[in-house]
Design an enzyme around this catalytic site. Structure first.
Site, PDB file in Angstrom:
ATOM      1  N   ASP A 157      -4.139   1.056   2.105  1.00 41.13           N
ATOM      2  CA  ASP A 157      -3.253   0.889   0.944  1.00 41.13           C
ATOM      3  C   ASP A 157      -2.452   2.189   0.797  1.00 41.13           C
ATOM      4  O   ASP A 157      -2.639   2.940  -0.154  1.00 41.13           O
ATOM      5  CB  ASP A 157      -4.139   0.613  -0.281  1.00 41.13           C
ATOM      6  CG  ASP A 157      -3.344   0.398  -1.540  1.00 41.13           C
ATOM      7  OD1 ASP A 157      -2.110   0.316  -1.466  1.00 41.13           O
ATOM      8  OD2 ASP A 157      -3.975   0.321  -2.614  1.00 41.13           O
ATOM      9  N   PRO A 164       2.880  12.784   2.685  1.00 41.81           N
ATOM     10  CA  PRO A 164       1.449  12.784   2.997  1.00 41.81           C
ATOM     11  C   PRO A 164       0.973  11.524   3.716  1.00 41.81           C
ATOM     12  O   PRO A 164      -0.118  11.497   4.280  1.00 41.81           O
ATOM     13  CB  PRO A 164       0.775  12.916   1.622  1.00 41.81           C
ATOM     14  CG  PRO A 164       1.825  12.686   0.605  1.00 41.81           C
ATOM     15  CD  PRO A 164       3.163  12.864   1.249  1.00 41.81           C
TER      16      PRO A 164
END
Ligand code: SPD
Length: 285
Positions: A157, A164
């Site tokens: 998810d 990042p």
């Protein structure tokens, strides 16, 4: 004076989505990214990471139900689940609807996303402190490396393949995810929009096909995401996703807003233009 303030997320400077803003509830910079929660008239509270919509109170159910129920119902008895990213808690909430699940590990790189979601998005983050949940504030790229043959399901998810999130879209990472699965384990990842993020969709599809034996993209609307039409991809070593556990599905669909068994049966139908994208991505050098 009436203020007319709008948030716009631009997609490659060619199109975008705009939401009328009625307030800014939180704005901060974490170690990894800019985090904002805005209040909108159309979609309620919206979580933004680096200025991109991650989830909204009103349309989050499309995304969180699809990333969870399709893979979990395809597994005969998912007990141990790893959620990668998912700091807003929506995928945890849906995963906990599966009675066989004994333990959920959440591996989220940015603890601030969890704190902000708990404070400002309680309808989404409501189950993050459930006793079955163990939270690791770590980079999943590192976390997964020594996990072998231990998960029944891994749900990726993630954010978009930027900042990042970049390391979560590589062949090495997907190989480590595959190695972390038990023999009949299943994986689902968010895999971008085949309309608004064609390049990313094709590349991810190509990488996944290089690693897993079973690779099946599936699609649903997410109104506030680029293209308003999103994809996830189911992967496994052997398990096929069209066959689902009927009794659990009946239970799960009592509390879902999008998922039901008819959707499950139809969700792997691939539109022709997407078939072409996939075929080209698999043959491209
Ligand atoms: N462009 C938006 C992609 C966001 C995918 N992840 C959302 C996280 C929701 N839990």
């Amino acid at each position: 004076m009436v203020l007319d303030v709008w948030f716009t997320e631009k997609h490659e400077d060619k199109q975008g989505i705009s939401l009328k803003v009625s307030g800014i509830l939180y704005s901060g910079q974490s170690k990894f990214q800019k985090i904002d929660v805005i209040e909108t008239e159309a979609y309620g509270r919206v979580l933004l990471l680096d200025g991109l919509v991650m989830t909204t109170e009103k349309d989050e159910f499309f995304y969180h139900e699809m990333i969870s129920h399709i893979p979990l119902l395809a597994h005969p008895n998912p007990e141990r689940v790893l959620i990668i990213g998912g700091g807003d808690g929506g995928t945890i909430r849906e995963t906990l609807k599966h009675p066989s699940v004994k333990k959920i590990e959440l591996c989220e790189i940015d603890g601030d996303v969890i704190d902000v979601s708990k404070q400002y998005l309680p309808s989404i983050a409501c189950k993050m402190d459930d006793p079955k949940v163990e939270t690791h504030i770590k980079d999943a790229v590192e976390y997964i490396k020594d996990k072998k043959n231990c998960f029944d399901a891994v749900l990726i998810d993630s954010t978009d393949p930027l900042g990042p999130g970049v390391g979560l879209f590589t062949e090495e990472f997907y190989t480590n995810v595959q190695d972390s699965l038990r023999e009949n384990g299943v994986m689902a990842a968010q895999t971008e929009s085949p309309i608004a993020c064609r390049k990313e969709f094709k590349l991810i599809n190509k990488l996944l096909n290089g690693v897993f034996s079973v690779v099946k993209p599936y699609f649903a609307p997410v109104p506030t995401y680029p293209g308003s039409y999103w994809s996830w991809t189911f992967c496994s070593k052997v398990t096929q996703p069209e066959i689902y556990d009927e009794n659990t599905a009946i239970e799960v669909e009592k509390s879902t807003k999008y998922y039901n068994r008819e959707i499950h049966r139809a969700v792997f139908a691939v539109p022709n233009y997407v078939k072409n994208l996939i075929t080209r991505s698999q043959t491209a050098k």
